[in-house]
Enzyme design. Structure first.
Site, PDB file in Angstrom:
ATOM      1  N   ASP A   1     -10.240   2.927   2.130  1.00 42.32           N
ATOM      2  CA  ASP A   1     -10.359   2.304   3.462  1.00 42.32           C
ATOM      3  C   ASP A   1     -11.031   3.251   4.459  1.00 42.32           C
ATOM      4  OD1 ASP A   1      -9.195  -0.176   2.893  1.00 42.32           O
ATOM      5  OD2 ASP A   1      -7.168   0.610   3.190  1.00 42.32           O
TER       6      ASP A   1
ATOM      7  N   LYS B   1       0.804  -1.236   0.000  1.00 43.21           N
ATOM      8  CA  LYS B   1       0.000   0.000   0.000  1.00 43.21           C
ATOM      9  C   LYS B   1       0.835   1.284   0.000  1.00 43.21           C
ATOM     10  CE  LYS B   1      -4.227  -1.803   2.067  1.00 43.21           C
ATOM     11  NZ  LYS B   1      -5.262  -1.592   3.090  1.00 43.21           N
TER      12      LYS B   1
END
Ligand code: ATR
Length: 258
Positions: free
Chosen positions: A83, A47
């Site tokens: 997220d 990420k």
């Protein structure tokens, strides 16, 4: 869950998982440029590493400091982070309004950053506790511009008891190799007096923390809604269409139960 969403909307698309090593990440991103794709998800441990390989980053991706979604638009690769929005939508589903609330965040890793962003943007204050205090301090410093955020040390017990929302973002209680699924991130007997107890872990569906909280009569939420809603937000970015989150939820749940 993405394939269930494609099918449900009658779209001719599919989602596949690719196992990418850190050494082959740059090549995997090059492949995305060449292939006919709408985009990709990026998971642990890529990420952060993916960020410099992309052409542009959204404000949220920059603020959270991680990319979980890549969108290909006019040949360019754009990095997003869904997220945080996924977690915010999970709290909405639990009918939890963040405005003016006190939240305690356990953990200070990658997932904690997305949750911290969602909590502060939603208007709650934030107290962070992490096994390695330096990481909690780094997170608090990075996010101070979004609201009231402190690191918990001595006042740990009273902060837990008096919070409105407790979120576990540590990997304690996860059902994976090297972890004991019967551990809680909190010491025995310590729980909030009245709070929503939220664990971003979804396997097992009920971590020890959530079982303890339920036994005390507290409301709980596991990590599945966050997983599904971050996916629904990614799907919307890729296709321009809002998927039915319930369809995605049922598909994800079915796989997890098997
Ligand atoms: P992720 O990206 O999924 O958040 P991570 O960045 O590795 O993963 O973060 C894992 C979090 O779980 C960290 O806050 C970690 O604490 P440290 O910063 O001290 O490593 C926390 N964690 C992992 N195992 C733990 C344990 N046994 N007890 C307490 N905290 C733990």
């Amino acid at each position: 869950m993405h394939n269930a969403a494609f099918k449900n909307l009658g779209l001719d698309g599919f989602y596949e998982a690719r196992d990418i090593s850190p050494e082959s990440l740059a090549q995997a991103v090059k492949d995305l440029r060449r292939e006919t794709v709408l985009g990709a998800n990026v998971s642990v441990p890529h990420k952060l590493a993916v960020m410099p390989l992309l052409d542009e980053l959204s404000e949220e991706a920059k603020a959270v400091g991680a990319v979980n979604t890549v969108v290909k638009r006019h040949g360019a690769l754009l990095g997003h982070n869904t997220d945080a929005k996924g977690y915010a939508r999970a709290l909405e589903q639990a009918a939890f309004d963040l405005q003016g609330k006190r939240a305690v965040l356990l953990g200070a890793g990658g997932a904690a950053r997305a949750v911290a962003y969602a909590l502060l943007r939603g208007g709650s204050s934030l107290q962070i506790y992490n096994r390695t205090p330096q990481k909690a301090h780094a997170l608090a410093t990075d996010f101070a511009r979004y609201g009231e955020v402190n690191v918990l040390t001595d006042a740990f017990k009273s902060a837990i008891k008096n919070c409105h929302l407790l979120v576990n973002t540590t990997s304690v209680g996860m059902e994976v190799a090297g972890h004991d699924p019967d551990l809680s991130p909190l010491p025995d007997g310590l729980l909030p007096a009245h709070a929503l107890v939220s664990d971003i872990v979804y396997k097992p569906a009920k971590t020890r923390l959530l079982r303890d909280a339920e036994a005390k009569g507290l409301s709980t939420q596991n990590g599945l809604p966050m997983l599904v809603y971050q996916g629904a937000e990614s799907f919307k970015l890729w296709t321009g269409q809002a998927p039915d989150a319930d369809v995605m939820f049922r598909a994800a749940q079915q796989v997890l139960e098997n």
